[in-house]
Every structure is written in structure tokens, then in C-alpha cells.
Design an enzyme around this catalytic site. Sequence first.
Site, PDB file in Angstrom:
ATOM      1  CD  GLU A  56      -2.476  -1.409   2.641  1.00 12.48           C
ATOM      2  OE1 GLU A  56      -3.621  -1.864   2.684  1.00 12.48           O
ATOM      3  OE2 GLU A  56      -1.788  -1.201   3.651  1.00 12.48           O
ATOM      4  CB  THR A  84       2.812  -9.501   9.463  1.00  4.66           C
ATOM      5  OG1 THR A  84       2.807 -10.831   9.976  1.00  4.66           O
ATOM      6  CG2 THR A  84       1.462  -9.187   8.839  1.00  4.66           C
ATOM      7  CD  GLN A 140       2.301  -3.645  14.526  1.00  2.00           C
ATOM      8  OE1 GLN A 140       2.497  -2.520  14.990  1.00  2.00           O
ATOM      9  NE2 GLN A 140       2.945  -4.090  13.455  1.00  2.00           N
ATOM     10  N   GLY A 226      -7.974  -6.022  11.575  1.00  2.00           N
ATOM     11  CA  GLY A 226      -8.839  -6.051  10.387  1.00  2.00           C
ATOM     12  C   GLY A 226      -8.594  -4.782   9.595  1.00  2.00           C
ATOM     13  CG  ASP A 227      -4.855  -4.163   8.442  1.00  2.00           C
ATOM     14  OD1 ASP A 227      -5.118  -5.283   7.971  1.00  2.00           O
ATOM     15  OD2 ASP A 227      -3.713  -3.844   8.821  1.00  2.00           O
ATOM     16  CE  LYS A 231      -4.529  -8.832   7.801  1.00  2.00           C
ATOM     17  NZ  LYS A 231      -4.355  -7.520   8.471  1.00  2.00           N
TER      18      LYS A 231
HETATM   19  N1  LIG Z   1      -4.552  -0.738  12.122  1.00  2.00           N
HETATM   20  C1  LIG Z   1      -3.304  -0.420  11.903  1.00  2.00           C
HETATM   21  O1  LIG Z   1      -2.951   0.756  11.839  1.00  2.00           O
HETATM   22  C2  LIG Z   1      -2.303  -1.507  11.785  1.00  2.00           C
HETATM   23  C3  LIG Z   1      -0.926  -1.205  11.793  1.00  2.00           C
HETATM   24  C4  LIG Z   1      -0.010  -2.247  11.760  1.00  2.00           C
HETATM   25  C5  LIG Z   1      -0.465  -3.561  11.675  1.00  2.00           C
HETATM   26  N2  LIG Z   1      -1.806  -3.807  11.613  1.00  2.00           N
HETATM   27  C6  LIG Z   1      -2.324  -5.160  11.542  1.00  2.00           C
HETATM   28  O2  LIG Z   1      -2.242  -5.686  12.862  1.00  2.00           O
HETATM   29  C7  LIG Z   1      -2.124  -7.099  12.793  1.00  2.00           C
HETATM   30  C8  LIG Z   1      -0.980  -7.554  13.656  1.00  2.00           C
HETATM   31  O3  LIG Z   1       0.226  -7.113  13.084  1.00  2.00           O
HETATM   32  P1  LIG Z   1       1.615  -7.697  13.575  1.00  2.00           P
HETATM   33  O4  LIG Z   1       2.657  -6.932  12.873  1.00  2.00           O
HETATM   34  O5  LIG Z   1       1.623  -7.768  15.063  1.00  2.00           O
HETATM   35  O6  LIG Z   1       1.493  -9.177  12.976  1.00  2.00           O
HETATM   36  P2  LIG Z   1       2.234 -10.496  13.471  1.00  2.00           P
HETATM   37  O7  LIG Z   1       2.090 -11.467  12.359  1.00  2.00           O
HETATM   38  O8  LIG Z   1       3.590 -10.178  13.975  1.00  2.00           O
HETATM   39  O9  LIG Z   1       1.369 -10.973  14.738  1.00  2.00           O
HETATM   40  C9  LIG Z   1       0.059 -11.447  14.616  1.00  2.00           C
HETATM   41  C10 LIG Z   1      -0.186 -12.484  15.689  1.00  2.00           C
HETATM   42  O10 LIG Z   1      -1.567 -12.910  15.621  1.00  2.00           O
HETATM   43  C11 LIG Z   1      -1.608 -14.289  15.951  1.00  2.00           C
HETATM   44  N3  LIG Z   1      -2.897 -14.832  15.521  1.00  2.00           N
HETATM   45  C12 LIG Z   1      -3.335 -15.034  14.251  1.00  2.00           C
HETATM   46  N4  LIG Z   1      -4.606 -15.492  14.279  1.00  2.00           N
HETATM   47  C13 LIG Z   1      -4.965 -15.550  15.588  1.00  2.00           C
HETATM   48  C14 LIG Z   1      -6.168 -15.911  16.261  1.00  2.00           C
HETATM   49  N5  LIG Z   1      -7.254 -16.306  15.586  1.00  2.00           N
HETATM   50  N6  LIG Z   1      -6.207 -15.849  17.611  1.00  2.00           N
HETATM   51  C15 LIG Z   1      -5.109 -15.447  18.317  1.00  2.00           C
HETATM   52  N7  LIG Z   1      -3.947 -15.077  17.723  1.00  2.00           N
HETATM   53  C16 LIG Z   1      -3.882 -15.127  16.385  1.00  2.00           C
HETATM   54  C17 LIG Z   1      -0.377 -14.870  15.273  1.00  2.00           C
HETATM   55  O11 LIG Z   1       0.004 -16.103  15.816  1.00  2.00           O
HETATM   56  C18 LIG Z   1       0.663 -13.761  15.513  1.00  2.00           C
HETATM   57  O12 LIG Z   1       1.425 -14.005  16.677  1.00  2.00           O
HETATM   58  C19 LIG Z   1      -1.942  -7.434  11.305  1.00  2.00           C
HETATM   59  O13 LIG Z   1      -3.175  -7.894  10.808  1.00  2.00           O
HETATM   60  C20 LIG Z   1      -1.552  -6.116  10.680  1.00  2.00           C
HETATM   61  O14 LIG Z   1      -1.927  -6.048   9.326  1.00  2.00           O
HETATM   62  C21 LIG Z   1      -2.715  -2.806  11.672  1.00  2.00           C
END
Ligand SMILES: NC(=O)c1ccc[n+]([C@@H]2O[C@H](COP(=O)([O-])OP(=O)(O)OC[C@H]3O[C@@H](n4cnc5c(N)ncnc54)[C@H](O)[C@@H]3O)[C@@H](O)[C@H]2O)c1
Length: 343
Positions: A56, A84, A140, A226-227, A231
Site C-alpha cells: 500500500e 507481516t 505490534q 482487520g485492515d 481481512k
Molecule cells: N490498524 C493499523 O494501523 C495496523 C498497523 C499495523 C499492523 N496492523 C495489523 O495488525 C495485525 C498484527 O500485526 P503484527 O505486525 O503484530 O502481525 P504479526 O504477524 O507479527 O502478529 C500477529 C499475531 O496474531 C496471531 N494470531 C493469528 N490469528 C490468531 C487468532 N485467531 N487468535 C489469536 N492469535 C492469532 C499470530 O500467531 C501472531 O502471533 C496485522 O493484521 C496487521 O496487518 C494494523
Amino acid sequence: MVRFVDVGNINRWAAETGVERILTDMVEYLERDFRRWPTFDKAPRVASHSPLGVIELMPTSDGVTYGFKYVNGHPSNPSRGLQTVTAFGVLADVQSGYPTFWSEMTVLTAFRTAATSAMVARALARPDAHTMAMIGTGTQSEFQALAFRGLLGINRLRVWDTDPDAIAKFVRNLAPLGFEIVVATGATDVVTGADIITTCTADKANATVLTDAMVAPGVHINAIGGDCPGKTELDMGILHRADVFVEFTAQTRIEGEIQQMHPEFPVTEIWQVLVGEATGRTSAEQITVFDSVGFAIEDFSALRFLQDAVDQTSFYTDIDLVADPDDPKDLFGLVTAGAPVLV
Ligand SMILES: NC(=O)c1ccc[n+]([C@@H]2O[C@H](COP(=O)([O-])OP(=O)(O)OC[C@H]3O[C@@H](n4cnc5c(N)ncnc54)[C@H](O)[C@@H]3O)[C@@H](O)[C@H]2O)c1
């Protein structure tokens, strides 16, 4: 010359300054920009989707400074030893169009996402909130926890992740910092007694990490995973019961939890709450949802914050990014200077 903050420098800066302090200081920049929201150029981000993820571009401008971030989201990356989310971003001078500042933003995105979540929760969560449940303890998660402690004083965490190694990493990183952490036995258990629920999972699917039955009255939900189209993390029933707050409605309708809802589903933009144009929480029983997707203005604020923070320090280098001939019409002369003259 363009100022450049690379990974080594942002890490040294963060270590010297302290993560919790950066998060709370960054909120001031974010809040200032949210309060002048109408002055920014805004559009949903440009997304290039592929089977494994999305890339993006997130541009915005306040008329003086232009900024954009490049960011990816590939939920299956960790299974290949990759992250990720990775990112970098740029600021530029609107008058000339020249870039002025460039930074890594993988780390900075974690800061800005957590700082934004905490800023929003400060406006929407119950003032007596003391326990946060966290579903997803990946990249995060520690930043989220530290931002909520810095801004709301939340020290009690209940955590759950489908990956036990991610939970162990979270406990290893945060227990020494004085958090009270309870590792739950599952998603239903993790929300017990929680005043705030942060969903922070990564799955390229319409997952339901939080069902309607798991959400008690009065809870604030900080839904950040959820972004992206297709998803999501929340059961639709929660959205029907809650008041939903968003960053930029046009983008969130495409990418957020509310992509599951009718296009007219009512939402409130959070900047309106911050300036007093709209109400936030109105009762102790109300369920509030921050349907976070991440918007360009947050990256703009984070870049501006970092630019100011590293000024007069050794945490940046100057890089020669823009070709700059003495005669602005003689770019050719620049690339041929020093070349042998052919007769
Ligand atoms: N809204 C925003 O501004 C923003 C910014 C950054 C990241 N994000 C999103 O936040 C999310 C997390 O990012 P990240 O960098 O920490 O990712 P990451 O892959 O490092 O961590 C995600 C974690 O979720 C766990 N997981 C997956 N499905 C699960 C479930 N059903 N129940 C419990 N745990 C589960 C995984 O095992 C993993 O440890 C991603 O979807 C990312 O796209 C959003």
C-alpha cells in the site's frame, strides 16, 4: 541533502529515548494533527493486492509538507521467517516538491499504531479501565501494551495467541517492565474481566477472533488487525451493539471491520470526538469500537515527530537523494561531467 533515519539509527534513538516515552510524546503530534483533520488532503490508500498480501501507498499533505508511506501486509510472512508488516516513509516540501526526510517505518509504524490506539482509547474507554485483554501477541503487541500503560495507566494484561512462542516472547519482553500478565487458556478466557480488548491478529481472512458473546457491556475494543478487504476480526453482532469510531470513513468502509456492514452503517470519525464535534462514550455500559486500519495522517504525524526528535542529534545521516545540477535545465550535463569528450 535529504535526512535519512535508517534501522540502526531508529533503534539507537528508541533505546536512548525509551519506548514508553516515545509513545506518549508521539501522541501529542498525533492529537495535534487529528485536531486539524479537515486541513489535510485525504484519500483511501492505494492498495495492490496479491494472494499472499497487500502493498500500500499512503499519501497526505497539509499544504506545507507532503508525506507518504510504503507498507506491506503479508500475514503468512512469519512462517517464512519474514515480518507481516514492513514500511518506509518520506516527507517532502510542498513548495518545491523536493523530498526532505526519509525514514525506515517498520519500527515507526509500530510506534504510531500503538500511539494512535492509546490516544483513541483515552477518549473512548471508561476512565476506570484497568485491565486489557490482548488477542494476538505478535510484532505490534508490546508497543500497544506500553502505549496503553503510558497514556491510560493500564498495567494488567490478559493475553492470548494461537502461537505459544509468540505468547512466550511477549511475556519475556514485558514481564521485566513491571506488567502484571495473565496468560489465558484461550480466546474466551482472555476477555474475562477486561475493560479494554485489543485484537491484534494477522490472518488474510474474515476471521472471528472475538464473538459477540465474549464482549461485556462497557468494554472498549481496539481492533487493529482487520485492515484489508477480506481481512476482519470481529463478529458482526458486536458492531450492531457498539458505537463504532474510525479514522477516515471512506478508507475504513473498504478495509475495516465495517466492510462487513451496510455502506450506510453509522460511524463517527475520531477527530470529531477529539475536537468536541461528536460525542464519544456516553455511558459506562456502552461498547465502543475503534475500527483501526491506519491512516496516512498518522504516518505524517509520526514522521514529523521523528524529524523533530532527531534534529540536532547523530540519529540521522544526510543522503544525496535528489540530482541537483547547477543549471536546473542541464541534467544531461550532470551525467556527462567527467566523461571523455568524443569528437
Ligand atoms: N490498524 C493499523 O494501523 C495496523 C498497523 C499495523 C499492523 N496492523 C495489523 O495488525 C495485525 C498484527 O500485526 P503484527 O505486525 O503484530 O502481525 P504479526 O504477524 O507479527 O502478529 C500477529 C499475531 O496474531 C496471531 N494470531 C493469528 N490469528 C490468531 C487468532 N485467531 N487468535 C489469536 N492469535 C492469532 C499470530 O500467531 C501472531 O502471533 C496485522 O493484521 C496487521 O496487518 C494494523
